[in-house]
Scaffold this active site. Sequence first.
Site, PDB file in Angstrom:
ATOM      1  N   LYS A 261     -11.684 -11.641 -21.533  1.00 20.00           N
ATOM      2  CA  LYS A 261     -10.559 -10.908 -22.612  1.00 20.00           C
ATOM      3  C   LYS A 261     -10.678  -9.555 -22.279  1.00 20.00           C
ATOM      4  O   LYS A 261      -9.658  -8.794 -22.234  1.00 20.00           O
ATOM      5  CB  LYS A 261     -10.474 -11.514 -23.702  1.00 20.00           C
ATOM      6  CG  LYS A 261      -9.472 -11.047 -24.764  1.00 20.00           C
ATOM      7  CD  LYS A 261      -9.717  -9.761 -25.518  1.00 20.00           C
ATOM      8  CE  LYS A 261      -8.445  -9.455 -26.265  1.00 20.00           C
ATOM      9  NZ  LYS A 261      -8.541  -8.260 -27.001  1.00 20.00           N
ATOM     10  N   ASP A 277       4.313  -8.095 -14.181  1.00 24.25           N
ATOM     11  CA  ASP A 277       4.212  -9.330 -14.981  1.00 24.25           C
ATOM     12  C   ASP A 277       2.975  -9.639 -15.290  1.00 24.25           C
ATOM     13  O   ASP A 277       2.191 -10.446 -14.617  1.00 24.25           O
ATOM     14  CB  ASP A 277       5.030 -10.479 -14.239  1.00 24.25           C
ATOM     15  CG  ASP A 277       5.208 -11.635 -14.944  1.00 24.25           C
ATOM     16  OD1 ASP A 277       4.438 -12.003 -15.784  1.00 24.25           O
ATOM     17  OD2 ASP A 277       5.900 -12.666 -14.168  1.00 24.25           O
TER      18      ASP A 277
HETATM   19  C1  MEV Z   1     -12.283  -6.661 -27.641  1.00 23.16           C
HETATM   20  O1  MEV Z   1     -11.015  -6.497 -27.449  1.00 23.16           O
HETATM   21  C2  MEV Z   1     -12.953  -7.151 -26.318  1.00 23.16           C
HETATM   22  C3  MEV Z   1     -14.422  -7.259 -26.379  1.00 23.16           C
HETATM   23  O2  MEV Z   1     -14.532  -8.239 -27.206  1.00 23.16           O
HETATM   24  C4  MEV Z   1     -14.770  -7.798 -24.817  1.00 23.16           C
HETATM   25  C5  MEV Z   1     -16.124  -8.357 -25.092  1.00 23.16           C
HETATM   26  O3  MEV Z   1     -16.648  -8.988 -25.994  1.00 23.16           O
HETATM   27  O4  MEV Z   1     -16.681  -8.234 -23.962  1.00 23.16           O
HETATM   28  C6  MEV Z   1     -14.964  -6.294 -26.701  1.00 23.16           C
END
Ligand code: MEV
Length: 423
Positions: A261, A277
């Site tokens: 993420k 997209d």
């Molecule tokens: C937050 O948007 C993204 C993080 O959680 C990514 C990660 O934990 O590696 C900081």
Amino acid sequence: MPKTSAIPGFYKLPINERVDKLKAFADLTDQDVALLRTSGALDFSIADHMIENVVGTFPLPLGIATNFRINGQDYLVPMALEEPSVVAAASNAARIAREGGGFTATATDSIMIGQIQVTDLPDLVKAKAAVLGHKRNLIDLANAQDPALVKAGGGAKDLQVRQLKTTMGPMLVLHLLVDCRDAMGANAVNTMCETLTPLVQELTNGRVYLRILSNLAELRRAHAEAVFPKSALGGEDAVDGILKAYAFAQADPFRCATHNKGIMNGVDAVLIATGQDFRAVEAGAHTYAATRKGGYQSLTHYERTPGGDLRGSIELPLAVGLVGGAVRTHPVAQLSVKILGVKTARELAQVAASVGLAQNLAALRALSQEGIQKGHMQLHARNVAIAAGAKGDEVDRIAEQMVAEKRVRFDRAQELLTKLREA
Ligand code: MEV
């Protein structure tokens, strides 16, 4: 003098001065600058044609990540998103990568996969042989739909047949491989697949249902890598912490989802800024992470170099385009492409992959050291100060005081603001 994306203190400048620097870097016109300064830069007449039932627009902040050097070239990278710390983190990681020579990035040809589902087959083996025996005709028929793409060197290049066992019986799935060049290619691929329906039904004696591209664009990948010198990361211990964070993600899907993420924080922000997209890329990235080696895995890879520095790399499907879609209609997306100076979809994919790697490195570094809340609190404190009515340099003064006191609250910001204005 070559242009540099390393602009120390960029974040401290007032918006107008940041825009001045950007104008010089990207050769922006006064008109471009006027567009950047318009907070609702998407005209209703354009928005109304982009989607249905339009009632307004939804602006997001557009930030510029500094310090990126990719394949020896400097880029200022536009990023559109709502989350604090992301642009700062990417810029910071790019600065560290720069000390190791910057990012090296590559991208494959823009090959998309179009799927044609064939069911109700009286003889699967014969059907498969008939399709493969007429491969050339099918490819030629597909290409007749898009002479412009063929002229640009793209078009349907191959056709593969897969056999699936499903709960609704056996099926054949045809994969039409289309080189989309500088287009994302969804429309071209879907049109080609739909056009093949009658011939496929005739050849297979089956029934064609779905004809749609796959977002698992595993043949359209970007790769980026960089060496992050241990001296710039904070020493051997810092390298160790990042490697342990990476090992955690490799061993645990709960952690790996968050790890990936964080990568997509950077990738998506570039894609949104450039009118791509991003849902397609998200879908492809996570499916690739899940299918490449079996279980769900990190999109990045880290290892220690013989000299003790950290080498990081990333590989993911990146179906992006510069032709067609919102990148052509949205004025800010066009401006973002101009700021980046990318000339091909592959170059855009290389930039997005590099930003994904930078974002991940920054997150792992912060998480394995002081944690991310400290940085977040600083930015959160600024937002709280603004919400309480602080203006100009009042914002930073109040935010700093609240962070120092560890009391980041709206009521405290109001108190501090009143005091400041009385003084
Ligand atoms: C937050 O948007 C993204 C993080 O959680 C990514 C990660 O934990 O590696 C900081």
